[in-house]
Design a protein around this motif. Structure first.
Motif, PDB file in Angstrom:
ATOM      1  N   LEU A  26       0.827  -1.214   0.000  1.00 41.72           N
ATOM      2  CA  LEU A  26       0.000   0.000   0.000  1.00 41.72           C
ATOM      3  C   LEU A  26       0.861   1.264   0.000  1.00 41.72           C
ATOM      4  N   SER A  30       0.646   3.706  -3.150  1.00 36.80           N
ATOM      5  CA  SER A  30       0.041   5.020  -2.916  1.00 36.80           C
ATOM      6  C   SER A  30       0.893   6.132  -3.531  1.00 36.80           C
ATOM      7  N   LEU A  54      -5.535  -7.533  -0.548  1.00 37.37           N
ATOM      8  CA  LEU A  54      -5.938  -6.122  -0.508  1.00 37.37           C
ATOM      9  C   LEU A  54      -7.193  -5.890  -1.345  1.00 37.37           C
ATOM     10  N   TYR A  59      -9.697  -2.650  -1.642  1.00 38.90           N
ATOM     11  CA  TYR A  59      -8.832  -1.767  -2.424  1.00 38.90           C
ATOM     12  C   TYR A  59      -8.988  -2.099  -3.899  1.00 38.90           C
ATOM     13  N   LEU A  84      -2.596   1.376  -7.671  1.00 39.63           N
ATOM     14  CA  LEU A  84      -3.692   1.594  -6.728  1.00 39.63           C
ATOM     15  C   LEU A  84      -4.645   2.612  -7.341  1.00 39.63           C
ATOM     16  N   GLU A  86      -8.114   3.006  -6.106  1.00 38.92           N
ATOM     17  CA  GLU A  86      -8.978   3.586  -5.086  1.00 38.92           C
ATOM     18  C   GLU A  86      -8.872   2.777  -3.798  1.00 38.92           C
ATOM     19  N   SER A  87      -8.864   3.488  -2.670  1.00 36.84           N
ATOM     20  CA  SER A  87      -8.906   2.853  -1.353  1.00 36.84           C
ATOM     21  C   SER A  87     -10.358   2.592  -0.982  1.00 36.84           C
TER      22      SER A  87
END
Length: 119
Positions: A26, A30, A54, A59, A84, A86-87
């Motif tokens: 992550l 990020s 994840l 995620y 990544l 979107e969280s």
């Protein structure tokens, strides 16, 4: 006998728990996309499994296939490049609820509970 002990100590210091590996993934993603070799070099022993975990946690991680060159100069084709997107959103209760806590303007703590749990 000192050499084997030192080798074991080095390996032990490099080992990350699966949660720590997910945290590394992550942190890297990020900032920017990262491929399998980059993640492994940061202590993630099985990047595909950590990414799958994840994704299951909410995620949104995209993957594509790229060609890379390793530290020995060998080309590798079809290496996963992860991004990544979107969280996960925080889970918010959306049913009937009551607020329990101190009165207006006080410094008390508030808790929102579903009304179905109140009697």
């Amino acid at each position: 006998m000192k050499e084997p002990l030192q080798a074991i100590e080095i390996r032990a210091s490099r080992g990350l728990t699966t949660q720590q590996q997910r945290d590394v993934v992550l942190q890297l993603l990020s900032r920017r996309p990262a491929h399998t070799h980059e993640l492994r070099s940061q202590g993630v022993s099985h990047p595909a499994a950590r990414v799958m975990e994840l994704r299951r946690a909410g995620y949104q991680i995209d993957s594509s296939r790229v060609a890379t060159v390793d530290s020995d100069g060998f080309a590798h084709y079809g290496v996963a490049l992860y991004s990544l997107i979107e969280s996960p959103s925080p889970v918010i209760y959306q049913g009937p609820a009551a607020i329990i806590g101190a009165g207006y303007g006080s410094a008390g703590a508030y808790v929102t509970v579903p009304t179905s749990t109140m009697q």
